[in-house]
Each structure stands twice: as C-alpha cells, then as structure tokens.
Design a protein around this motif. Structure first.
Motif, PDB file in Angstrom:
ATOM      1  N   LEU A 181       0.883  -1.168   0.000  1.00 51.70           N
ATOM      2  CA  LEU A 181       0.000   0.000   0.000  1.00 51.70           C
ATOM      3  C   LEU A 181       0.917   1.213   0.000  1.00 51.70           C
ATOM      4  O   LEU A 181       1.811   1.314   0.848  1.00 51.70           O
ATOM      5  CB  LEU A 181      -0.890  -0.007   1.242  1.00 51.70           C
ATOM      6  CG  LEU A 181      -1.607  -1.323   1.563  1.00 51.70           C
ATOM      7  CD1 LEU A 181      -2.423  -1.190   2.843  1.00 51.70           C
ATOM      8  CD2 LEU A 181      -2.480  -1.762   0.401  1.00 51.70           C
ATOM      9  N   VAL A 182       0.716   2.136  -0.942  1.00 54.46           N
ATOM     10  CA  VAL A 182       1.629   3.272  -1.076  1.00 54.46           C
ATOM     11  C   VAL A 182       0.859   4.566  -1.311  1.00 54.46           C
ATOM     12  O   VAL A 182      -0.266   4.550  -1.803  1.00 54.46           O
ATOM     13  CB  VAL A 182       2.627   3.068  -2.248  1.00 54.46           C
ATOM     14  CG1 VAL A 182       3.357   1.750  -2.113  1.00 54.46           C
ATOM     15  CG2 VAL A 182       1.952   3.158  -3.599  1.00 54.46           C
ATOM     16  N   CYS A 183       1.500   5.677  -0.973  1.00 52.50           N
ATOM     17  CA  CYS A 183       1.074   6.988  -1.434  1.00 52.50           C
ATOM     18  C   CYS A 183       2.058   7.337  -2.534  1.00 52.50           C
ATOM     19  O   CYS A 183       3.262   7.392  -2.292  1.00 52.50           O
ATOM     20  CB  CYS A 183       1.116   8.038  -0.327  1.00 52.50           C
ATOM     21  SG  CYS A 183       0.619   9.687  -0.912  1.00 52.50           S
ATOM     22  N   ASN A 184       1.543   7.558  -3.744  1.00 49.71           N
ATOM     23  CA  ASN A 184       2.437   7.789  -4.881  1.00 49.71           C
ATOM     24  C   ASN A 184       2.426   9.233  -5.356  1.00 49.71           C
ATOM     25  O   ASN A 184       2.750   9.516  -6.503  1.00 49.71           O
ATOM     26  CB  ASN A 184       2.115   6.837  -6.034  1.00 49.71           C
ATOM     27  CG  ASN A 184       3.292   6.670  -6.970  1.00 49.71           C
ATOM     28  OD1 ASN A 184       4.442   6.878  -6.586  1.00 49.71           O
ATOM     29  ND2 ASN A 184       3.007   6.298  -8.200  1.00 49.71           N
ATOM     30  N   LEU A 185       2.074  10.168  -4.496  1.00 48.31           N
ATOM     31  CA  LEU A 185       2.241  11.570  -4.849  1.00 48.31           C
ATOM     32  C   LEU A 185       3.743  11.856  -4.813  1.00 48.31           C
ATOM     33  O   LEU A 185       4.487  11.210  -4.060  1.00 48.31           O
ATOM     34  CB  LEU A 185       1.464  12.467  -3.890  1.00 48.31           C
ATOM     35  CG  LEU A 185      -0.066  12.290  -3.958  1.00 48.31           C
ATOM     36  CD1 LEU A 185      -0.749  13.179  -2.932  1.00 48.31           C
ATOM     37  CD2 LEU A 185      -0.590  12.575  -5.347  1.00 48.31           C
ATOM     38  N   PRO A 186       4.236  12.789  -5.612  1.00 51.40           N
ATOM     39  CA  PRO A 186       5.683  13.008  -5.716  1.00 51.40           C
ATOM     40  C   PRO A 186       6.381  13.171  -4.362  1.00 51.40           C
ATOM     41  O   PRO A 186       6.006  14.014  -3.552  1.00 51.40           O
ATOM     42  CB  PRO A 186       5.786  14.285  -6.554  1.00 51.40           C
ATOM     43  CG  PRO A 186       4.554  14.259  -7.407  1.00 51.40           C
ATOM     44  CD  PRO A 186       3.486  13.678  -6.507  1.00 51.40           C
ATOM     45  N   GLY A 187       7.373  12.307  -4.125  1.00 49.71           N
ATOM     46  CA  GLY A 187       8.182  12.370  -2.922  1.00 49.71           C
ATOM     47  C   GLY A 187       7.636  11.622  -1.732  1.00 49.71           C
ATOM     48  O   GLY A 187       8.355  11.365  -0.773  1.00 49.71           O
ATOM     49  N   HIS A 188       6.372  11.239  -1.753  1.00 47.84           N
ATOM     50  CA  HIS A 188       5.750  10.641  -0.576  1.00 47.84           C
ATOM     51  C   HIS A 188       6.248   9.220  -0.303  1.00 47.84           C
ATOM     52  O   HIS A 188       6.497   8.855   0.846  1.00 47.84           O
ATOM     53  CB  HIS A 188       4.232  10.677  -0.702  1.00 47.84           C
ATOM     54  CG  HIS A 188       3.667  12.060  -0.661  1.00 47.84           C
ATOM     55  ND1 HIS A 188       2.387  12.323  -0.230  1.00 47.84           N
ATOM     56  CD2 HIS A 188       4.195  13.267  -0.995  1.00 47.84           C
ATOM     57  CE1 HIS A 188       2.156  13.637  -0.307  1.00 47.84           C
ATOM     58  NE2 HIS A 188       3.247  14.212  -0.775  1.00 47.84           N
ATOM     59  N   TYR A 189       6.377   8.393  -1.344  1.00 49.28           N
ATOM     60  CA  TYR A 189       6.867   7.024  -1.161  1.00 49.28           C
ATOM     61  C   TYR A 189       8.277   7.039  -0.566  1.00 49.28           C
ATOM     62  O   TYR A 189       8.554   6.349   0.412  1.00 49.28           O
ATOM     63  CB  TYR A 189       6.845   6.291  -2.507  1.00 49.28           C
ATOM     64  CG  TYR A 189       7.289   4.847  -2.444  1.00 49.28           C
ATOM     65  CD1 TYR A 189       6.421   3.857  -2.003  1.00 49.28           C
ATOM     66  CD2 TYR A 189       8.566   4.471  -2.842  1.00 49.28           C
ATOM     67  CE1 TYR A 189       6.816   2.526  -1.957  1.00 49.28           C
ATOM     68  CE2 TYR A 189       8.972   3.151  -2.807  1.00 49.28           C
ATOM     69  CZ  TYR A 189       8.091   2.175  -2.358  1.00 49.28           C
ATOM     70  OH  TYR A 189       8.487   0.858  -2.314  1.00 49.28           O
ATOM     71  N   ALA A 190       9.155   7.846  -1.140  1.00 50.70           N
ATOM     72  CA  ALA A 190      10.537   7.926  -0.653  1.00 50.70           C
ATOM     73  C   ALA A 190      10.608   8.472   0.770  1.00 50.70           C
ATOM     74  O   ALA A 190      11.550   8.179   1.503  1.00 50.70           O
ATOM     75  CB  ALA A 190      11.374   8.806  -1.585  1.00 50.70           C
ATOM     76  N   ALA A 191       9.599   9.231   1.181  1.00 48.11           N
ATOM     77  CA  ALA A 191       9.575   9.799   2.529  1.00 48.11           C
ATOM     78  C   ALA A 191       8.959   8.846   3.553  1.00 48.11           C
ATOM     79  O   ALA A 191       8.833   9.195   4.719  1.00 48.11           O
ATOM     80  CB  ALA A 191       8.817  11.123   2.527  1.00 48.11           C
ATOM     81  N   GLY A 192       8.563   7.635   3.106  1.00 50.23           N
ATOM     82  CA  GLY A 192       8.092   6.626   4.058  1.00 50.23           C
ATOM     83  C   GLY A 192       6.629   6.245   3.973  1.00 50.23           C
ATOM     84  O   GLY A 192       6.137   5.543   4.857  1.00 50.23           O
TER      85      GLY A 192
END
Length: 190
Positions: free
Chosen positions: A171-182
C-alpha cells in the motif's frame, strides 16, 4: 547605530514576521474554505462519513509531520511521512480500505502487488519522485468518496473496495516524494 536602536529593530522585525505568518495561515484557511466549502482549509477540516463497506475493512492512516514539503533534503522531501494500517493480514476476497488523511497535505492510497522477492519500500523512485504504478489494483484518492480523484485532503477520508487474491501487497502513497519519505506499508492476503 547604538545597541538600543538595533535591539528595537530586531524586536519590530520579529513581530512583523510573526504577524505576517499568522495572517498567512488565516488567509490560507479562509481561502481554502471558500474554494472548497466542505471546509478543507486550516480553520475547518472536512469530515467524511463512509458508507457501509463490504468485506473486512482495513483502516489506513496517512500522516506527515512538519509543514508542506518544501523541497529536497538529503535526497528526500522535507517532513516525515507515514502510512499505517490497522491490520497486516486479511482473508482473500472483497477487501475495503478506509483511508484517513491525518496530515496537513493531500495524500492517496494505491494498492500494488508485491513480488515474493521484494521488500516493501524498495521500489525504484523515478526522477519525478513517484514509483511505477503498473499493475495497480485499486486507488483511494477521492476526498469523501470512493476511488480515484485528486488526492484525499487533510482531515478527510476516501475509500475503495477491491477483490484481492492471496498474496502480498504494498500500500503506497504515490504523490511526488511521498513514497521515498516513508508512505508505504505491506498487507498479506491469505
């Protein structure tokens, strides 16, 4: 220039910054409420009532700490972000996701199959700060409604129901930068 006048300038400057910041926050809240009368500004947050959802319901919480993301910092966007689910396993079949945004910026939920040899949070991040959504099974990104939209606004919820076969899912949030931020978590379907 004597120290008294320098001190006075510092006090006046500090007071001006505080006043302008306060006025800006009020303006954002008022304008946000006028643009979206449901109350999505800082002063009032949208509250949603989800319908009766079929199957087991996985409650997903989306949060970010700090203010809006201001740009890269150590390869990540500013502010810590988190996605949590109230359970890590569910039975196969229809599964509903009730997604609540407790943060200060928009978020979303995308459901992706997770290969058996992959660990959640390790997908490659593209230059635009997103991951590849190929194979996505469903998305909850509609404020106070089901399915796909423009993002779940702060203080609001969205939901989606999908039939899931046994397997592992990310389950992910794929708005820019959100996945990489955790903003990811794992769900296992038995």
């Amino acid at each position: 220039m004597n120290s008294l006048s320098r001190r006075g300038q510092i006090i006046i400057g500090t007071a001006a910054v505080i006043l302008l910041t306060a006025l800006s926050l009020v303006a954002v809240g008022v304008v946000g409420s006028l643009v979206n009368p449901g109350g999505t500004g800082f002063l009032s947050r949208t509250r949603c009532v989800a319908p009766n959802l079929p199957g087991p319901v996985v409650s997903v919480s989306l949060t970010n700490m700090g203010g809006p993301m201001m740009g890269p910092r150590n390869g990540m966007m500013g502010g810590a972000m988190r996605m949590t689910a109230d359970r890590s396993t569910v039975a196969h079949g229809p599964v509903s996701f009730l997604v609540t945004n407790g943060g200060t910026i928009s978020h979303e939920l995308v459901i992706l199959p997770l290969p058996s040899d992959q660990i959640a949070g390790t997908r490659p991040v593209a230059g635009d700060g997103t991951i590849d959504e190929a194979g996505s099974l469903a998305e909850a990104s509609n404020t106070c409604a089901e399915g796909t939209g423009q993002g779940i606004l702060p203080g609001a919820s969205g939901w989606v129901t999908v039939t899931l076969p046994p397997g592992r899912y990310e389950l992910v949030c794929n708005l820019p930068g959100h996945y990489a931020a955790g903003m990811y978590t794992q769900l296992t379907v038995n």
